[in-house]
Write an enzyme that holds these catalytic residues in place. Structure first.
Site, PDB file in Angstrom:
ATOM      1  N   CYS A 116      85.056 -23.127 -52.929  1.00  0.00           N
ATOM      2  CA  CYS A 116      85.376 -23.759 -54.226  1.00  0.00           C
ATOM      3  C   CYS A 116      84.983 -25.231 -54.309  1.00  0.00           C
ATOM      4  CB  CYS A 116      86.866 -23.633 -54.493  1.00  0.00           C
ATOM      5  SG  CYS A 116      87.407 -21.943 -54.427  1.00  0.00           S
ATOM      6  N   HIS A 255      88.989 -28.357 -59.512  1.00  0.00           N
ATOM      7  CA  HIS A 255      88.737 -26.937 -59.285  1.00  0.00           C
ATOM      8  C   HIS A 255      89.918 -26.164 -59.877  1.00  0.00           C
ATOM      9  CE1 HIS A 255      88.036 -23.079 -57.741  1.00  0.00           C
ATOM     10  NE2 HIS A 255      89.042 -23.109 -56.882  1.00  0.00           N
ATOM     11  N   ASN A 286      89.562 -18.212 -61.536  1.00  0.00           N
ATOM     12  CA  ASN A 286      88.967 -19.031 -60.470  1.00  0.00           C
ATOM     13  C   ASN A 286      87.544 -18.529 -60.206  1.00  0.00           C
ATOM     14  OD1 ASN A 286      88.196 -20.117 -58.015  1.00  0.00           O
ATOM     15  ND2 ASN A 286      90.120 -19.662 -56.962  1.00  0.00           N
TER      16      ASN A 286
HETATM   17  N1  ACO Z   1     101.272  -8.944 -59.987  1.00  0.00           N
HETATM   18  C1  ACO Z   1     102.577  -8.789 -59.702  1.00  0.00           C
HETATM   19  N2  ACO Z   1     103.127  -9.168 -58.534  1.00  0.00           N
HETATM   20  C2  ACO Z   1     102.317  -9.723 -57.621  1.00  0.00           C
HETATM   21  C3  ACO Z   1     100.932  -9.918 -57.845  1.00  0.00           C
HETATM   22  C4  ACO Z   1     100.425  -9.498 -59.070  1.00  0.00           C
HETATM   23  N3  ACO Z   1      99.129  -9.640 -59.401  1.00  0.00           N
HETATM   24  N4  ACO Z   1     100.405 -10.498 -56.759  1.00  0.00           N
HETATM   25  C5  ACO Z   1     101.389 -10.688 -55.885  1.00  0.00           C
HETATM   26  N5  ACO Z   1     102.552 -10.213 -56.396  1.00  0.00           N
HETATM   27  C6  ACO Z   1     103.881 -10.190 -55.778  1.00  0.00           C
HETATM   28  C7  ACO Z   1     103.829 -10.261 -54.281  1.00  0.00           C
HETATM   29  O1  ACO Z   1     103.668  -8.991 -53.722  1.00  0.00           O
HETATM   30  C8  ACO Z   1     105.182 -10.862 -53.983  1.00  0.00           C
HETATM   31  O2  ACO Z   1     106.143  -9.825 -54.044  1.00  0.00           O
HETATM   32  P1  ACO Z   1     107.391  -9.787 -53.024  1.00  0.00           P
HETATM   33  O3  ACO Z   1     108.140 -11.060 -53.255  1.00  0.00           O
HETATM   34  O4  ACO Z   1     108.110  -8.552 -53.405  1.00  0.00           O
HETATM   35  O5  ACO Z   1     106.734  -9.758 -51.650  1.00  0.00           O
HETATM   36  C9  ACO Z   1     105.440 -11.800 -55.151  1.00  0.00           C
HETATM   37  O6  ACO Z   1     104.557 -11.376 -56.197  1.00  0.00           O
HETATM   38  C10 ACO Z   1     105.196 -13.261 -54.842  1.00  0.00           C
HETATM   39  O7  ACO Z   1     103.918 -13.381 -54.191  1.00  0.00           O
HETATM   40  P2  ACO Z   1     103.368 -14.765 -53.739  1.00  0.00           P
HETATM   41  O8  ACO Z   1     102.067 -14.565 -53.020  1.00  0.00           O
HETATM   42  O9  ACO Z   1     104.441 -15.538 -53.037  1.00  0.00           O
HETATM   43  O10 ACO Z   1     103.088 -15.455 -55.154  1.00  0.00           O
HETATM   44  P3  ACO Z   1     102.708 -16.944 -55.469  1.00  0.00           P
HETATM   45  O11 ACO Z   1     103.680 -17.515 -56.396  1.00  0.00           O
HETATM   46  O12 ACO Z   1     102.375 -17.726 -54.206  1.00  0.00           O
HETATM   47  O13 ACO Z   1     101.337 -16.776 -56.271  1.00  0.00           O
HETATM   48  C11 ACO Z   1      98.974 -17.011 -55.907  1.00  0.00           C
HETATM   49  C12 ACO Z   1     100.220 -16.179 -55.653  1.00  0.00           C
HETATM   50  C13 ACO Z   1      98.709 -17.017 -57.389  1.00  0.00           C
HETATM   51  C14 ACO Z   1      97.795 -16.387 -55.176  1.00  0.00           C
HETATM   52  C15 ACO Z   1      99.181 -18.460 -55.410  1.00  0.00           C
HETATM   53  O14 ACO Z   1      99.709 -18.432 -54.114  1.00  0.00           O
HETATM   54  C16 ACO Z   1      97.920 -19.304 -55.414  1.00  0.00           C
HETATM   55  O15 ACO Z   1      97.328 -19.581 -56.443  1.00  0.00           O
HETATM   56  N6  ACO Z   1      97.514 -19.810 -54.224  1.00  0.00           N
HETATM   57  C17 ACO Z   1      96.392 -20.733 -54.084  1.00  0.00           C
HETATM   58  C18 ACO Z   1      95.078 -20.047 -54.069  1.00  0.00           C
HETATM   59  C19 ACO Z   1      93.983 -21.056 -53.751  1.00  0.00           C
HETATM   60  O16 ACO Z   1      94.132 -22.244 -53.963  1.00  0.00           O
HETATM   61  N7  ACO Z   1      92.893 -20.602 -53.201  1.00  0.00           N
HETATM   62  C20 ACO Z   1      91.872 -21.547 -52.773  1.00  0.00           C
HETATM   63  C21 ACO Z   1      90.750 -21.620 -53.654  1.00  0.00           C
HETATM   64  S1  ACO Z   1      89.967 -20.051 -53.909  1.00  0.00           S
HETATM   65  C22 ACO Z   1      88.427 -20.073 -53.099  1.00  0.00           C
HETATM   66  O17 ACO Z   1      88.101 -20.920 -52.308  1.00  0.00           O
HETATM   67  C23 ACO Z   1      87.515 -18.869 -53.387  1.00  0.00           C
END
Ligand code: ACO
Length: 329
Positions: A116, A255, A286
């Protein structure tokens, strides 16, 4: 001592595939809801490239758009850098494919793999080549077809990504330009975001395909915390030496990984996210390196960036990698 050359962006461009995949479409594909996706990420829809549309096909459209905005012809370009983690193929590089599709030859063209942060890395690289006097007009393109490496059965990642391309032309300018920049990486945290198979470590096999190892694997939760800290630190590193506070920045082009990351970044910088942070995550998700490139282009098109404005670009991604720069438009 002669004053160092100033290098600025003289044209921007973009290309987004036509097909729109909404959160409601995803509800039919995996166990998720529109509400979960919006509240956790800020994303409403994303673009998906056609099956026969590769990264270089999107790159060439964004590049032509940027050349038009810079009022240059392809033959005026003497350096091409493409940032992508979804190249057409391992080699030849997508930059070479782009050069060919632009109808030019001989000039250097290469890809960079910085996830990214790729567009910001590309801008800083191009700046150095122009500053040194080696090249005059550089084309930096970020093109990603993340849909080709997305696991469409994994709800934790498939709701996040989209396809698209953004481009910029850099050249020497009389005033302003890139005022300061920083690049960084931390390879020890590479396993937080990776595409495990298909390389020399784990070549493609029936087993890698069966185990879905040719798609993005991500520890989203841990990355989230790193992203906020790293982006805030990078912002400080480029603004402080210039004597700039959050409010002195006219617009932040980050980003676009997650709306909550960007709200947290604004909070740490002491600025109002609604006024200062440019967002397009709602429409495109993203797009890795292409996110900040398309965001810059749209901010210019919408008149959000005016001559003399100070812009902070700030990116973070797999590697881990990060990069930030301040540019006076
Ligand atoms: N729909 C419904 N529920 C979901 C989904 C979904 N699409 N995805 C995950 N969940 C559930 C999980 O299973 C979990 O359930 P549980 O509590 O029963 O285990 C719950 O939702 C919470 O999951 P988390 O992973 O803790 O959710 P979070 O609030 O952290 O959000 C996310 C996830 C959006 C991925 C976030 O962590 C994020 O944006 N992280 C940063 C990503 C990033 O910066 N990446 C780097 C750049 S990308 C690149 O370089 C290509």
């Amino acid at each position: 001592m002669p004053e160092a050359r100033k290098v600025g962006i003289i044209g921007v461009g973009k290309y987004l595939p036509q097909h729109v995949l909404t959160n409601y479409d995803l509800e039919k594909m995996v166990d998720t809801t529109n509400e979960w996706i919006i509240t956790r990420t800020g994303i409403k829809e994303r673009r998906i490239a056609a099956e026969n549309e590769a990264a270089s096909d999107m790159a060439v459209k964004a590049a032509r758009n940027a050349l038009e905005s810079a009022k240059l012809k392809p033959e005026d370009i003497d350096l091409i850098i493409v940032a992508t983690i979804t190249p057409d193929m391992f080699f030849p590089s997508t930059a070479c494919q782009l050069q060919f599709k632009l109808g030019i030859t001989n000039i250097p063209a290469f890809d960079i793999s910085v996830a990214c942060s790729g567009f910001v890395y590309g801008l800083v690289l191009a700046e150095q080549f122009i500053k040194s006097g080696m090249y005059r007009n550089a084309l930096v393109v970020a093109a990603e077809k993340l849909s080709s490496v997305t696991d469409w059965q994994d709800r934790s990642t498939c709701v996040l990504f989209g396809d698209g391309a953004g481009a910029a032309v850099l050249a020497q300018v009389n005033k302003g330009g890139i005022l300061n920049s920083t690049l960084g990486a931390d390879g020890s945290k590479g396993d937080l975001l990776q595409l495990p198979a298909g390389g020399s470590k784990m070549p493609a096999s029936i087993r890698t395909v069966e185990n879905r190892l040719h798609t993005i694997k991500m520890e989203g939760n841990i990355l989230f915390r790193h992203a906020v800290k790293i982006m805030a630190d990078a912002a400080r590193k480029v603004t402080e030496p210039l004597g700039l506070k959050g409010d002195d920045i006219d617009i932040i082009i980050p980003h676009q990984a997650n709306l909550r990351i960007l709200d947290a970044l604004a909070l740490r910088m002491g600025v109002d996210p609604k006024k200062k942070v440019y967002l397009n995550i709602e429409k495109y998700g993203n797009m890795s390196a292409a996110s900040s490139a398309v965001a810059l282009c749209e901010a210019v098109e919408e008149g959000r960036i005016k001559k003399g404005d100070k812009i902070l670009m700030d990116a973070f991604g797999g590697g881990l990698t990060w990069g930030a720069l301040v540019i006076e438009w």
